[in-house]
Design a protein around this motif. Sequence first.
Motif, mmCIF file in Angstrom:
data_model
loop_
_atom_site.group_PDB
_atom_site.id
_atom_site.type_symbol
_atom_site.label_atom_id
_atom_site.label_comp_id
_atom_site.label_asym_id
_atom_site.label_seq_id
_atom_site.Cartn_x
_atom_site.Cartn_y
_atom_site.Cartn_z
ATOM 1 N N LEU A 102 -6.627 -46.826 -26.075
ATOM 2 C CA LEU A 102 -8.047 -46.561 -25.868
ATOM 3 C C LEU A 102 -8.218 -45.840 -24.532
ATOM 4 O O LEU A 102 -7.971 -46.412 -23.466
ATOM 5 N N GLY A 103 -8.638 -44.590 -24.610
ATOM 6 C CA GLY A 103 -8.731 -43.788 -23.395
ATOM 7 C C GLY A 103 -10.066 -43.857 -22.700
ATOM 8 O O GLY A 103 -10.205 -43.397 -21.572
ATOM 9 N N ARG A 104 -11.095 -44.415 -23.371
ATOM 10 C CA ARG A 104 -12.426 -44.367 -22.786
ATOM 11 C C ARG A 104 -13.073 -45.746 -22.739
ATOM 12 O O ARG A 104 -14.279 -45.883 -22.998
ATOM 13 N N ARG A 373 -1.181 -37.575 -12.522
ATOM 14 C CA ARG A 373 -2.049 -36.975 -13.555
ATOM 15 C C ARG A 373 -1.582 -35.585 -13.941
ATOM 16 O O ARG A 373 -1.931 -35.079 -14.995
ATOM 17 N N ASN A 374 -0.790 -34.947 -13.072
ATOM 18 C CA ASN A 374 -0.209 -33.662 -13.443
ATOM 19 C C ASN A 374 1.068 -33.830 -14.262
ATOM 20 O O ASN A 374 1.428 -32.952 -15.040
ATOM 21 N N LEU A 375 1.761 -34.943 -14.058
ATOM 22 C CA LEU A 375 3.025 -35.165 -14.766
ATOM 23 C C LEU A 375 2.830 -35.750 -16.175
ATOM 24 O O LEU A 375 3.468 -35.311 -17.132
ATOM 25 N N TYR A 376 1.969 -36.759 -16.296
ATOM 26 C CA TYR A 376 1.942 -37.538 -17.539
ATOM 27 C C TYR A 376 1.588 -36.722 -18.787
ATOM 28 O O TYR A 376 2.156 -36.980 -19.860
ATOM 29 N N PRO A 377 0.674 -35.752 -18.697
ATOM 30 C CA PRO A 377 0.383 -34.978 -19.915
ATOM 31 C C PRO A 377 1.635 -34.374 -20.539
ATOM 32 O O PRO A 377 1.713 -34.248 -21.769
ATOM 33 N N LYS A 378 2.612 -34.012 -19.723
ATOM 34 C CA LYS A 378 3.851 -33.438 -20.262
ATOM 35 C C LYS A 378 4.849 -34.529 -20.623
ATOM 36 O O LYS A 378 5.535 -34.446 -21.647
ATOM 37 N N LEU A 379 4.936 -35.545 -19.787
ATOM 38 C CA LEU A 379 5.913 -36.609 -20.058
ATOM 39 C C LEU A 379 5.592 -37.325 -21.368
ATOM 40 O O LEU A 379 6.496 -37.690 -22.116
ATOM 41 N N TYR A 380 4.303 -37.521 -21.661
ATOM 42 C CA TYR A 380 3.960 -38.267 -22.874
ATOM 43 C C TYR A 380 4.414 -37.541 -24.131
ATOM 44 O O TYR A 380 4.752 -38.177 -25.135
ATOM 45 N N GLN A 381 4.438 -36.207 -24.087
ATOM 46 C CA GLN A 381 4.827 -35.445 -25.289
ATOM 47 C C GLN A 381 6.239 -35.791 -25.744
ATOM 48 O O GLN A 381 6.591 -35.638 -26.913
ATOM 49 N N ALA A 446 -1.398 -37.538 -28.752
ATOM 50 C CA ALA A 446 -0.593 -36.584 -27.977
ATOM 51 C C ALA A 446 -1.477 -35.467 -27.412
ATOM 52 O O ALA A 446 -1.344 -35.071 -26.245
ATOM 53 N N LEU A 447 -2.385 -34.958 -28.248
ATOM 54 C CA LEU A 447 -3.295 -33.908 -27.787
ATOM 55 C C LEU A 447 -4.217 -34.438 -26.690
ATOM 56 O O LEU A 447 -4.471 -33.766 -25.677
ATOM 57 N N TYR A 448 -4.695 -35.642 -26.899
ATOM 58 C CA TYR A 448 -5.618 -36.277 -25.952
ATOM 59 C C TYR A 448 -4.959 -36.438 -24.580
ATOM 60 O O TYR A 448 -5.549 -36.106 -23.547
ATOM 61 N N GLU A 449 -3.725 -36.929 -24.578
ATOM 62 C CA GLU A 449 -3.041 -37.118 -23.301
ATOM 63 C C GLU A 449 -2.766 -35.766 -22.630
ATOM 64 O O GLU A 449 -2.848 -35.654 -21.408
ATOM 65 N N TYR A 450 -2.452 -34.756 -23.427
ATOM 66 C CA TYR A 450 -2.116 -33.443 -22.849
ATOM 67 C C TYR A 450 -3.311 -32.834 -22.129
ATOM 68 O O TYR A 450 -3.167 -32.196 -21.091
ATOM 69 N N TYR A 451 -4.501 -33.036 -22.696
ATOM 70 C CA TYR A 451 -5.695 -32.414 -22.113
ATOM 71 C C TYR A 451 -6.621 -33.420 -21.447
ATOM 72 O O TYR A 451 -7.800 -33.114 -21.238
#
Length: 493
Positions: A102-104, A373-381, A446-451
């Motif tokens: 849950l992101g929000r 916050r700059n790393l995780y969008p890529k690491l999660y993929q 995955a899309l949500y975490e990336y953006y």
Amino acid sequence: MAARTGKEFLERLSQSRPTVHIQGETLTGGIQEHPAFRNVVQTYAELYDLQHSDEHKDVLTYASPTSGEPVGTSFLTPRTPDDLVKRRKSFKVWADHSNGMLGRTGDYMNSSLMALASAADWFAQADPAFGENIRRYYEKAREEDLLCTHTLIPPQVNRAVAGTQQAGGKLAARIVKEDDNGVVIRGARMLATIAPFADEMLVFPSTVLRGTPEDKPYSYAFAIPNDTPGLRYIAREPLDYDRPRHDHPLASRFEESDCVVVFDDVHVPFERCFALGDAELCNGFYSQTASVVHMTHQVVTRTTAKTEYILGLVTLLTEAIGIEQFQHVQEDIAEIITTLETLRAFLRAAEADAEINEYGVLTPAWAPLNAARNLYPKLYQRFPQILRKLGASGLMATPTELDITGPAAVDIEAYLQSATLTGAERVKLFRLVWDTCISAFSSRQALYEYYFFGDPVRMAGAYVKSYDREPYKAKVQGFLDQHSLDQHSLERS
């Protein structure tokens, strides 16, 4: 009102009448009964109930400075290191409840409101009323335990021109009229997650305003009830297919809706406005108030919980099918462990190096949180990739709950068992892996975490521009200069 229970959350939702378009229907209430929302609404109710559980109430609540009643810890203004730790622990309790899916949850925007209200003097520089408005709204949200969604960006129509210029400036939500009592907003915004079942909509500035006179109608910040006349939501296709939890273990619990927001001449009273017509002020909305820091503190805590979940899931998977002894599998597991420990180190550094800001708020260090916050969008993929690789074809051999108890039960027990699990147990585990790395729900995650914080490329650009590299440049230049001096000395000798 003190911190809400799940029952109180549902009762308020039943009285709300937001306009929601979904799959050809127009809802004006009844959100908690609709198949697209009822399961995630129940999960949110569970979060509010945790605030009153014997196990978590001391972490999830604190005494209101105005009423003395217990209110949500995410509203707590941190003054001491213990306050920061308590805030992080409260984030973690809620994040663990959804495995970080849950992101929000309410603590995200509550953290923003806390920081914005603390910086009320910053708002007051444009108009003293704005400072009082944000302070009063924060107290309302805290005392009523409101669940807020928010929207930030203009519709994605033509990426070649600025959002404020889409269709000649007639698409993005903008101020079209001002009267004696407030302003009228017309146009659209993206992308309000949880909007159908939130209490309030926070309409915050886009951070890409250029500060030109043309940006003035697009420069605003305000809050309105979710069922304000003229406010409409267009929800995407739901990913909760109303299937059994066994078959869709994540989507049937944690499917947050994402919505386009339409403002059809929505009237916003002045007392609900925090900024109007000042692009420069809007561009400093997050950085000058430190709200982005406290929001990121919550986000990194949530992604830590999510990474713990992934590590636990991959461990159960590799043990179940007996592949953990292979070195390439261990390399993948090590990658997840490294990510988890990196996130924990970022959180620890941010809290250890926290400082009191100009508004008297103990603020976590921005550098480690910004790195996270700059790393995780890529690491999660990588996580769904790893799960798909290790689960392989087993992730396509995933019968449903009805098959396990139906005519195929004997075959499932015989042919779908694993090294450590019965056939039924293995299918249950693999359905969870499937919902984490293959299903539509997992793709949205995955899309949500990336953006999550915006376009990672633009974030990287902002990161580079804001990072002070002069000391490191000077250090290398000094080495080069010393090298020249040494060479000159050698030539003279």
